[in-house]
Scaffold this active site. Structure first.
Site, short mmCIF file in Angstrom:
data_model
loop_
_atom_site.label_atom_id
_atom_site.label_comp_id
_atom_site.label_asym_id
_atom_site.label_seq_id
_atom_site.Cartn_x
_atom_site.Cartn_y
_atom_site.Cartn_z
N TYR A 27 4.39 10.70 11.82
CA TYR A 27 3.53 9.69 11.19
C TYR A 27 2.05 10.10 11.30
O TYR A 27 1.31 10.05 10.31
CB TYR A 27 3.78 8.36 11.90
CG TYR A 27 3.02 7.17 11.39
CD1 TYR A 27 3.43 6.49 10.25
CD2 TYR A 27 1.89 6.70 12.08
CE1 TYR A 27 2.73 5.38 9.80
CE2 TYR A 27 1.20 5.58 11.63
CZ TYR A 27 1.63 4.92 10.50
OH TYR A 27 0.93 3.81 10.06
N LYS A 41 -0.61 10.87 8.33
CA LYS A 41 -1.83 10.05 8.20
C LYS A 41 -3.10 10.91 8.28
O LYS A 41 -4.09 10.63 7.61
CB LYS A 41 -1.83 8.95 9.28
CG LYS A 41 -0.73 7.91 9.09
CD LYS A 41 -0.91 7.18 7.77
CE LYS A 41 0.16 6.15 7.50
NZ LYS A 41 -0.03 5.47 6.21
P1 NAP Z 1 5.09 -2.96 5.75
O1 NAP Z 1 4.78 -4.38 6.03
O2 NAP Z 1 6.27 -2.33 6.41
O3 NAP Z 1 5.18 -2.77 4.15
C1 NAP Z 1 5.42 -1.50 3.63
C2 NAP Z 1 5.38 -1.53 2.13
O4 NAP Z 1 5.60 -0.17 1.69
C3 NAP Z 1 6.51 -2.38 1.53
O5 NAP Z 1 6.05 -3.07 0.40
C4 NAP Z 1 7.56 -1.34 1.12
O6 NAP Z 1 8.33 -1.68 -0.04
C5 NAP Z 1 6.68 -0.15 0.75
N1 NAP Z 1 7.43 1.10 0.86
C6 NAP Z 1 7.92 1.70 1.96
N2 NAP Z 1 8.59 2.82 1.62
C7 NAP Z 1 8.51 2.91 0.27
C8 NAP Z 1 9.02 3.83 -0.68
N3 NAP Z 1 9.73 4.90 -0.31
N4 NAP Z 1 8.74 3.61 -1.98
C9 NAP Z 1 8.01 2.55 -2.37
N5 NAP Z 1 7.52 1.64 -1.52
C10 NAP Z 1 7.77 1.82 -0.22
O7 NAP Z 1 3.86 -2.01 6.16
P2 NAP Z 1 2.32 -2.36 6.47
O8 NAP Z 1 2.19 -2.65 7.90
O9 NAP Z 1 1.81 -3.33 5.46
O10 NAP Z 1 1.67 -0.93 6.23
C11 NAP Z 1 1.06 -0.54 5.01
C12 NAP Z 1 0.39 0.80 5.22
O11 NAP Z 1 -0.60 0.68 6.24
C13 NAP Z 1 1.34 1.90 5.66
O12 NAP Z 1 1.02 3.11 5.06
C14 NAP Z 1 1.11 1.98 7.15
O13 NAP Z 1 1.40 3.24 7.66
C15 NAP Z 1 -0.38 1.67 7.23
N6 NAP Z 1 -0.79 1.16 8.53
C16 NAP Z 1 -0.28 -0.01 9.03
C17 NAP Z 1 -0.71 -0.45 10.28
C18 NAP Z 1 -0.22 -1.75 10.87
O14 NAP Z 1 -0.59 -2.04 12.02
N7 NAP Z 1 0.58 -2.54 10.19
C19 NAP Z 1 -1.62 0.30 11.02
C20 NAP Z 1 -2.09 1.50 10.49
C21 NAP Z 1 -1.69 1.91 9.23
P3 NAP Z 1 9.40 -2.91 -0.05
O15 NAP Z 1 8.61 -4.16 0.22
O16 NAP Z 1 9.98 -2.86 -1.42
O17 NAP Z 1 10.40 -2.60 1.03
#
Ligand code: NAP
Length: 249
Positions: A156, A160
């Site tokens: 990851y 990133k």
């Molecule tokens: P999340 O709630 O798990 O949502 C992930 C989203 O990505 C969902 O809409 C999912 O689609 C979509 N997705 C995953 N795999 C996919 C694929 N192969 N094709 C198309 N869509 C896909 O994640 P989040 O926490 O909002 O994170 C969003 C971004 O921020 C990510 O890149 C994550 O690494 C980054 N981030 C998050 C955090 C945190 O604390 N949450 C911190 C740092 C960075 P479906 O809804 O259709 O399943």
């Protein structure tokens, strides 16, 4: 400050839930037409419907961002519908955490394909239309893990960090066409992805390390993205903005 989006069309990947959904809603709230991309049609469909219900402009698009042929097809179809895409937010991402000695090759490849290779596919598919229009915004949602590294996240964190190097390189390539390229690095944000860390001892340990003493809200990230995507953010390029409550100070 009121942000300017005029007739802008934005593509937000991973817009079905969490951070991506907040970004889609915020951009639509400022007047952009938002293409909500996610893996499952129920998820992106509900995000687009919520925007339409509030009087905004949106459409849903279910596509696996790790499938290069499917993304190329989606980009072609979007450009023929809208003529050009102005804003691309590469947000879709997954985790498959494990210590390196236990990490399978599949866990490595799946995370790199979904989180990093997808950025290449979408940007390649849409950037030509931005270049023709001599305006564009590319924003990658990276992570503090990509800046500091994190035990159990070699896959990851590598993806990133790659997302940051990608926008820095593209910023240099695309500045002559007024296309800005930036990254946002969130800390711990309350979403499905961090569900397991939001309670109990894990939460206590994490909160102790965050100077602002709270997890981030999805809107904390969406607000930063909206500014970078707007006309007003046009003099910022090649940068990475950490939004983490002070975690990495
Ligand atoms: P999340 O709630 O798990 O949502 C992930 C989203 O990505 C969902 O809409 C999912 O689609 C979509 N997705 C995953 N795999 C996919 C694929 N192969 N094709 C198309 N869509 C896909 O994640 P989040 O926490 O909002 O994170 C969003 C971004 O921020 C990510 O890149 C994550 O690494 C980054 N981030 C998050 C955090 C945190 O604390 N949450 C911190 C740092 C960075 P479906 O809804 O259709 O399943």
């Amino acid at each position: 400050m009121e942000l300017t989006f005029k007739e802008r069309v934005a593509v937000v990947t991973g817009a079905g839930r969490g951070i991506g959904r907040a970004i889609a809603e915020t951009l639509a709230g400022e007047g952009a037409h938002v293409v909500c991309v996610s893996k499952h049609s129920r998820s992106c469909g509900s995000a687009a419907e919520a925007i339409l219900a509030k009087g905004g402009k949106a459409q849903a698009l279910a596509v696996d961002v790790a499938d290069s042929a499917a993304v190329a097809e989606a980009c072609k179809s979007l450009i023929s519908q809208h003529r050009r895409i102005d804003i691309l937010v590469n947000n879709a991402g997954i985790t498959r955490d494990n210590l390196l000695i236990r990490m399978s090759e599949d866990d490595w490849k799946t995370v790199i394909d979904t989180n990093l290779n997808s950025v290449f596919y979408w940007t390649k598919g849409l950037v030509r239309s931005m270049m023709k229009g001599r305006w564009g915004r590319i924003i990658n949602i990276s992570s503090v893990s990509g800046l500091t590294g994190n035990s159990g996240q070699a896959n990851y964190a590598s993806a990133k960090a790659g997302m940051v190097a990608f926008v820095k390189s593209l910023a240099k390539e695309l500045s002559p066409r007024s296309i800005t390229c930036n990254a946002v690095a969130p800390g711990f944000i309350e979403t499905d992805m961090t569900r397991a860390f939001q309670q109990g001892d894990a939460a206590k340990r994490i909160l102790a390390a965050i100077p602002l003493k709270r997890f981030g809200h999805t809107r904390d990230i969406a607000n930063m993205v909206a500014f970078l995507a707007s006309e007003e953010g046009g003099y910022i390029t090649g940068q990475v903005f950490t939004v983490d409550g002070g975690l990495t100070i």
